[in-house]
Design a protein around this motif. Structure first.
Motif: not given
Length: 206
Positions: A34-43, A52-64
């Motif tokens: 199984v391979k987990l990959v994320r769709i890239e966010e728009f700049d 938005q703290d909730a957004y920033v924290h969520a994106q940080e958790a997915q950075k790897d």
């Protein structure tokens, strides 16, 4: 070896949490990678939501988590898409990823691969079913074989509780302010969907 890809887009982390349950379920099928990959966010979205703290924290958790490529789709035997709702349909980030895969469509490279969908909405009536159904349309154009979430294996759907889950997709309800987290029943159904896609993909390979 059966190969299952889980590409997802997650703004506040709800789909990310569901994606990990999908991965867990698929891994239960012997001989599955199984391979987990994320769709890239728009700049532009990063800039607009950077305070938005909730957004920033969520994106940080997915950075790897690696960013999805078209080669990932070529690699996979089964694909389980994590698609949050935007007005009852998929977000632009996911649509762009699919729109840019025209060469895969033209060459029929995804035809016969198994697919499933999981989603997240802000409310019970905010697109729990329409997001899955509308997202299915482009997937059928690519030639995917769709796997749903049947009632017999998922009796949790037969409820009046405010949880996710439908015959079309595993899902969760984030709440109008995004503060709700996936219910354990949502995660259980997501896990079953991951396993179901892996089972069907394995059967088609044999």
């Amino acid at each position: 070896m059966t190969k299952v890809l889980v590409p997802y887009y997650s703004t506040y982390g709800h789909i990310f949490t569901m994606a990990r349950a999908i991965v867990e379920g698929a891994q239960e099928v012997e001989g599955t990678e199984v391979k987990l990959v994320r769709i890239e966010e728009f700049d532009a979205v990063k800039d607009a939501m950077s305070e938005q703290d909730a957004y920033v924290h969520a994106q940080e958790a997915q950075k790897d988590v690696p960013v999805a490529t078209h080669d990932d789709l070529r690699w996979a035997d089964g694909v389980v898409w994590g698609i949050p709702t935007r007005y009852g349909a998929m977000p632009a980030q996911m649509k762009q990823y699919l729109d840019s895969a025209g060469a895969l469509w033209a060459n029929g490279e995804l035809e016969g691969k198994v697919t499933g969908i999981f989603t997240s909405t802000g409310s019970i009536h905010g697109g729990q079913e329409t997001t899955a159904i509308t997202s299915l349309v482009p997937l059928l154009h690519f030639g995917f074989i769709f796997v749903g979430l049947p009632y017999g294996e998922n009796p949790e759907q037969l409820t009046t509780d405010g949880i996710g889950g439908s015959p079309y997709s595993a899902s969760t309800i984030a709440g109008p302010d995004g503060s709700s987290q996936p219910d354990q029943r949502d995660l259980l159904m997501a896990k079953r969907l991951g396993k179901r896609v892996a089972i069907v993909a394995k059967a088609l390979r044999s």
